[in-house]
Design an enzyme around this catalytic site. Structure first.
Site, short mmCIF file in Angstrom:
data_model
loop_
_atom_site.label_atom_id
_atom_site.label_comp_id
_atom_site.label_asym_id
_atom_site.label_seq_id
_atom_site.Cartn_x
_atom_site.Cartn_y
_atom_site.Cartn_z
N LYS A 52 0.84 -1.20 0.00
CA LYS A 52 0.00 0.00 0.00
C LYS A 52 0.88 1.25 0.00
O LYS A 52 0.60 2.22 -0.72
CB LYS A 52 -0.94 -0.01 1.22
CG LYS A 52 -2.06 -1.03 1.05
CD LYS A 52 -2.80 -1.38 2.32
CE LYS A 52 -3.75 -2.54 2.02
NZ LYS A 52 -4.41 -3.08 3.21
N GLN A 96 -5.19 -1.84 9.40
CA GLN A 96 -4.98 -3.16 8.81
C GLN A 96 -5.55 -4.25 9.72
O GLN A 96 -5.26 -4.28 10.91
CB GLN A 96 -3.46 -3.38 8.60
CG GLN A 96 -3.10 -4.65 7.88
CD GLN A 96 -3.58 -4.66 6.43
OE1 GLN A 96 -3.43 -3.69 5.70
NE2 GLN A 96 -4.19 -5.75 6.02
N ASP A 119 -11.62 1.90 3.41
CA ASP A 119 -11.89 0.46 3.26
C ASP A 119 -13.39 0.21 3.08
O ASP A 119 -13.80 -0.89 2.73
CB ASP A 119 -11.40 -0.30 4.51
CG ASP A 119 -10.12 -1.08 4.25
OD1 ASP A 119 -9.82 -1.33 3.07
OD2 ASP A 119 -9.44 -1.42 5.23
#
Ligand code: NAP
Length: 287
Positions: A52, A96, A119
């Protein structure tokens, strides 16, 4: 023989376009910014976070990484999320997953400002997807839509079968296909006659996490097959939920693993970060 859908090529073309959007926003004083938070030392998570970061660098997106020790408390993590919520330079916040077991994922995900939830896991954004009024799409399903689009196969009116009903992939995927006017069936571990149902699909999307589970007997000739799985075969080699060698001769289109869905997921995260920065720019203009 099925046509291989090249996720790397589709992703590269997508990122070229995104790069222009990032440059345009940066010129207007709103360089997109992403904060990635990782707690503990899960090796797979570390690889994802590094990828990322690399994607941000490639596109000119500002990024910050917070690598916190495994013993970080929920309160400390929430404090960080809150600080990031209030930072104008940060447009996207990604925590995460998975988190260590002593931290409640739900509480942390709900603490992220929905306008920075790149997300799209916050219940507000999940609800928006449900009613078709969304800011962000969840990254893996959104990437799959781009892959399908790249084939030129129209979705409207097609029979689509999604195998898997996770909140991250299966459920939102089914909803997005419904928004595209497919007729959608969702299958899971209790589905009866799975092979028979799967064989009805013009578009078959498999997200179950079981190596090479889908064989040729589950695929309608000419179907478009999307393999989301990231599994290991008996030799420890990365493979998908679909038995590629067996299914490829039957399918019309098929994604490989690796090199199919995977590369698209991070591109969609970048896209959501750009969208968040665009929203921040609009809000600033409105002030
Ligand atoms: P998950 O949360 O474990 O969900 C798996 C789903 O598959 C569940 O709904 C389960 O049904 C269903 N399932 C399991 N065994 C089945 C069977 N034998 N027949 C029919 N359905 C079955 O998994 P996930 O997070 O959605 O991920 C699925 C796969 O995609 C994994 O390999 C993961 O690594 C991969 N993935 C890849 C990406 C990427 O970017 N490439 C992103 C996310 C996930 P029940 O609900 O009945 O238990």
């Amino acid at each position: 023989m099925g046509i291989r859908i090249d996720g790397k090529a589709v992703s590269a073309a997508f990122r070229e376009k995104l790069k222009e959007d990032v440059a345009r926003l940066t010129e207007q004083g709103m360089q997109p910014g992403l904060a990635v938070v990782i707690v503990g030392d899960d090796q797979a998570s570390r690889v994802y976070v590094n990828n990322k970061k690399k994607a941000c660098q490639q596109l000119g997106i500002y990024s910050e990484e917070y690598a916190l020790p495994g013993e970080t408390t929920e309160e400390e993590l929430l404090e960080l999320v809150n600080r990031l919520n209030n930072r104008s330079q940060i447009h996207g916040i990604l925590v995460q997953l998975p988190l260590p077991r002593h931290i409640r994922e739900k509480v942390v995900l709900e603490a992220i400002d929905p306008r920075k939830d790149v997300d799209a896991f916050h219940p507000q954004n999940v609800g928006r997807i449900m009613i078709g009024d969304y800011r962000f799409l969840p990254c893996t399903p959104a990437g799959i839509l781009e892959l399908i689009r790249s084939t030129g196969v129209p979705v409207e009116g097609k029979e689509c079968v999604v195998i898997g009903r996770s909140n991250i992939v299966g459920k939102p995927m089914a909803m997005l296909m419904l928004h595209q006017n497919a007729t959608v069936t969702i299958c899971h571990s209790r589905t009866k006659n799975l092979a028979e149902v799967a064989r009805r699909a013009d578009i078959l999307i498999v997200a179950i996490g079981k190596a090479k589970f889908v064989g040729a007997d589950m695929v309608k000739p000419g179907a478009l097959v999307i393999d989301v799985g990231m599994d290991r075969d008996e030799n420890g080699k990365l493979c998908g939920d679909v038995d590629y060698e067996a299914v490829e001769p039957v399918a019309g289109y098929i994604t490989p693993v690796p090199g199919g869905v995977g590369p698209m997921t991070i591109s969609m995260l970048m896209k959501n970060t750009v969208t968040a920065a665009e929203m921040a720019l609009e809000a600033a203009k409105g002030c």
